[in-house]
Design a protein around this motif. Structure first.
Motif, PDB file in Angstrom:
ATOM      1  N   SER A 100     -75.288  -6.746  -7.185  1.00  0.00           N
ATOM      2  CA  SER A 100     -75.197  -8.179  -6.923  1.00  0.00           C
ATOM      3  C   SER A 100     -76.544  -8.862  -7.158  1.00  0.00           C
ATOM      4  O   SER A 100     -77.553  -8.478  -6.570  1.00  0.00           O
ATOM      5  N   PHE A 101     -76.554  -9.889  -7.993  1.00  0.00           N
ATOM      6  CA  PHE A 101     -77.779 -10.649  -8.217  1.00  0.00           C
ATOM      7  C   PHE A 101     -78.187 -11.389  -6.943  1.00  0.00           C
ATOM      8  O   PHE A 101     -79.353 -11.748  -6.763  1.00  0.00           O
ATOM      9  N   LEU A 102     -77.245 -11.608  -6.041  1.00  0.00           N
ATOM     10  CA  LEU A 102     -77.550 -12.305  -4.799  1.00  0.00           C
ATOM     11  C   LEU A 102     -78.459 -11.469  -3.899  1.00  0.00           C
ATOM     12  O   LEU A 102     -79.334 -12.013  -3.213  1.00  0.00           O
ATOM     13  N   ARG A 103     -78.272 -10.180  -3.908  1.00  0.00           N
ATOM     14  CA  ARG A 103     -79.167  -9.275  -3.168  1.00  0.00           C
ATOM     15  C   ARG A 103     -80.588  -9.420  -3.719  1.00  0.00           C
ATOM     16  O   ARG A 103     -81.557  -9.511  -2.976  1.00  0.00           O
ATOM     17  N   GLU A 104     -80.682  -9.457  -5.032  1.00  0.00           N
ATOM     18  CA  GLU A 104     -81.977  -9.605  -5.702  1.00  0.00           C
ATOM     19  C   GLU A 104     -82.586 -10.982  -5.406  1.00  0.00           C
ATOM     20  O   GLU A 104     -83.788 -11.093  -5.149  1.00  0.00           O
ATOM     21  N   LEU A 105     -81.774 -12.024  -5.449  1.00  0.00           N
ATOM     22  CA  LEU A 105     -82.246 -13.379  -5.148  1.00  0.00           C
ATOM     23  C   LEU A 105     -82.887 -13.422  -3.763  1.00  0.00           C
ATOM     24  O   LEU A 105     -83.997 -13.946  -3.598  1.00  0.00           O
ATOM     25  N   ALA A 106     -82.212 -12.897  -2.768  1.00  0.00           N
ATOM     26  CA  ALA A 106     -82.748 -12.902  -1.409  1.00  0.00           C
ATOM     27  C   ALA A 106     -84.019 -12.062  -1.316  1.00  0.00           C
ATOM     28  O   ALA A 106     -85.024 -12.509  -0.750  1.00  0.00           O
ATOM     29  N   ALA A 107     -84.002 -10.869  -1.872  1.00  0.00           N
ATOM     30  CA  ALA A 107     -85.165  -9.982  -1.790  1.00  0.00           C
ATOM     31  C   ALA A 107     -86.397 -10.604  -2.449  1.00  0.00           C
ATOM     32  O   ALA A 107     -87.510 -10.489  -1.926  1.00  0.00           O
ATOM     33  N   GLN A 108     -86.216 -11.257  -3.558  1.00  0.00           N
ATOM     34  CA  GLN A 108     -87.346 -11.858  -4.277  1.00  0.00           C
ATOM     35  C   GLN A 108     -87.909 -13.088  -3.567  1.00  0.00           C
ATOM     36  O   GLN A 108     -89.011 -13.528  -3.886  1.00  0.00           O
ATOM     37  N   ASN A 109     -87.159 -13.628  -2.626  1.00  0.00           N
ATOM     38  CA  ASN A 109     -87.559 -14.881  -1.988  1.00  0.00           C
ATOM     39  C   ASN A 109     -87.673 -14.740  -0.468  1.00  0.00           C
ATOM     40  O   ASN A 109     -87.434 -15.699   0.273  1.00  0.00           O
ATOM     41  N   LEU A 110     -88.031 -13.526  -0.042  1.00  0.00           N
ATOM     42  CA  LEU A 110     -88.309 -13.211   1.366  1.00  0.00           C
ATOM     43  C   LEU A 110     -87.131 -13.462   2.295  1.00  0.00           C
ATOM     44  O   LEU A 110     -87.306 -13.656   3.502  1.00  0.00           O
ATOM     45  N   GLY A 111     -85.929 -13.469   1.727  1.00  0.00           N
ATOM     46  CA  GLY A 111     -84.741 -13.731   2.520  1.00  0.00           C
ATOM     47  C   GLY A 111     -83.948 -12.479   2.811  1.00  0.00           C
ATOM     48  O   GLY A 111     -84.336 -11.367   2.461  1.00  0.00           O
ATOM     49  N   GLN A 112     -82.837 -12.678   3.451  1.00  0.00           N
ATOM     50  CA  GLN A 112     -81.904 -11.595   3.747  1.00  0.00           C
ATOM     51  C   GLN A 112     -80.617 -11.826   2.971  1.00  0.00           C
ATOM     52  O   GLN A 112     -80.252 -12.962   2.689  1.00  0.00           O
ATOM     53  N   TYR A 113     -79.954 -10.732   2.663  1.00  0.00           N
ATOM     54  CA  TYR A 113     -78.674 -10.765   1.953  1.00  0.00           C
ATOM     55  C   TYR A 113     -77.601 -10.316   2.927  1.00  0.00           C
ATOM     56  O   TYR A 113     -77.781  -9.339   3.658  1.00  0.00           O
ATOM     57  N   GLN A 114     -76.489 -11.038   2.953  1.00  0.00           N
ATOM     58  CA  GLN A 114     -75.355 -10.658   3.801  1.00  0.00           C
ATOM     59  C   GLN A 114     -74.088 -10.704   2.966  1.00  0.00           C
ATOM     60  O   GLN A 114     -73.876 -11.655   2.217  1.00  0.00           O
ATOM     61  N   TYR A 115     -73.266  -9.683   3.102  1.00  0.00           N
ATOM     62  CA  TYR A 115     -71.987  -9.639   2.404  1.00  0.00           C
ATOM     63  C   TYR A 115     -70.878  -9.843   3.431  1.00  0.00           C
ATOM     64  O   TYR A 115     -70.909  -9.246   4.515  1.00  0.00           O
ATOM     65  N   VAL A 116     -69.896 -10.678   3.097  1.00  0.00           N
ATOM     66  CA  VAL A 116     -68.764 -10.941   3.975  1.00  0.00           C
ATOM     67  C   VAL A 116     -67.486 -10.579   3.230  1.00  0.00           C
ATOM     68  O   VAL A 116     -67.168 -11.177   2.197  1.00  0.00           O
ATOM     69  N   ASP A 117     -66.762  -9.601   3.746  1.00  0.00           N
ATOM     70  CA  ASP A 117     -65.448  -9.233   3.199  1.00  0.00           C
ATOM     71  C   ASP A 117     -64.453 -10.267   3.725  1.00  0.00           C
ATOM     72  O   ASP A 117     -64.154 -10.290   4.921  1.00  0.00           O
ATOM     73  N   VAL A 118     -63.952 -11.127   2.844  1.00  0.00           N
ATOM     74  CA  VAL A 118     -63.083 -12.223   3.287  1.00  0.00           C
ATOM     75  C   VAL A 118     -61.786 -11.720   3.899  1.00  0.00           C
ATOM     76  O   VAL A 118     -61.170 -12.432   4.684  1.00  0.00           O
TER      77      VAL A 118
END
Length: 163
Positions: free
Chosen positions: A136-154
């Motif tokens: 997931s590019f979203l995991r990378e987006l958060a990691a590169q910007n000092l954030g956290q990544y969360q996945y939600v199974d709808v």
């Protein structure tokens, strides 16, 4: 956000309204919904900017959130860049769209802009699998910007969702 019976959008809207209700008039915020174009919350005739968390503005923001429907394609890059132009302390970036991915050059540009403004970017991904995709590019987006990544199974939201 309209996939899976619209559960991702309903969940995001519910949580966003809870967050709005917790703001004080000393806090500033902005909401940007997007598909192929970003649609920020704004006052007619005023530039797009961070809004003050006063009661009247929060009531308008709640109505804005309630009015949103999901349709069209997804353009992550323009929405993130619009948010970064306002120099926020933090961005909570929510999506159920893994495609189109942000390219490595787009991620690098977002990282540069976030570093200039001191912005942390958290990413929340909605999906219909039991675990998040490893690429997931979203995991990378958060990691590169000092954030956290969360996945939600709808699918886990089904029993907690209102109609």
């Amino acid at each position: 956000m309209n996939g899976n019976g619209g559960m991702p959008l309903r969940a995001a809207k519910r949580e966003l309204i809870k967050s709005l209700n917790s703001l004080s008039d000393r806090q500033r915020f902005q909401i940007i919904f997007y598909n192929d174009q970003p649609e920020p919350f704004k006052t007619v005739g005023m530039p797009v900017q961070l809004m003050i968390g006063e009661k009247a503005t929060l009531a308008r923001a709640t109505r804005y959130v309630d009015s949103i429907t999901a349709f069209g394609s997804t353009e992550h890059d323009s929405a993130l860049k619009l948010a970064l132009r306002m120099d926020p302390d933090v961005i909570f970036f929510l999506t159920d769209a893994r495609i189109p991915r942000l390219s490595s050059s787009e991620l690098a540009e977002i990282r540069r802009r976030a570093q200039r403004s001191g912005t942390t970017i958290h990413a929340i991904e909605f999906g219909a699998e039991p675990v998040s995709p490893p690429d997931s590019f979203l995991r990378e987006l958060a990691a590169q910007n000092l954030g956290q990544y969360q996945y939600v199974d709808v699918r886990s939201l089904g029993s907690r969702m209102e109609p």
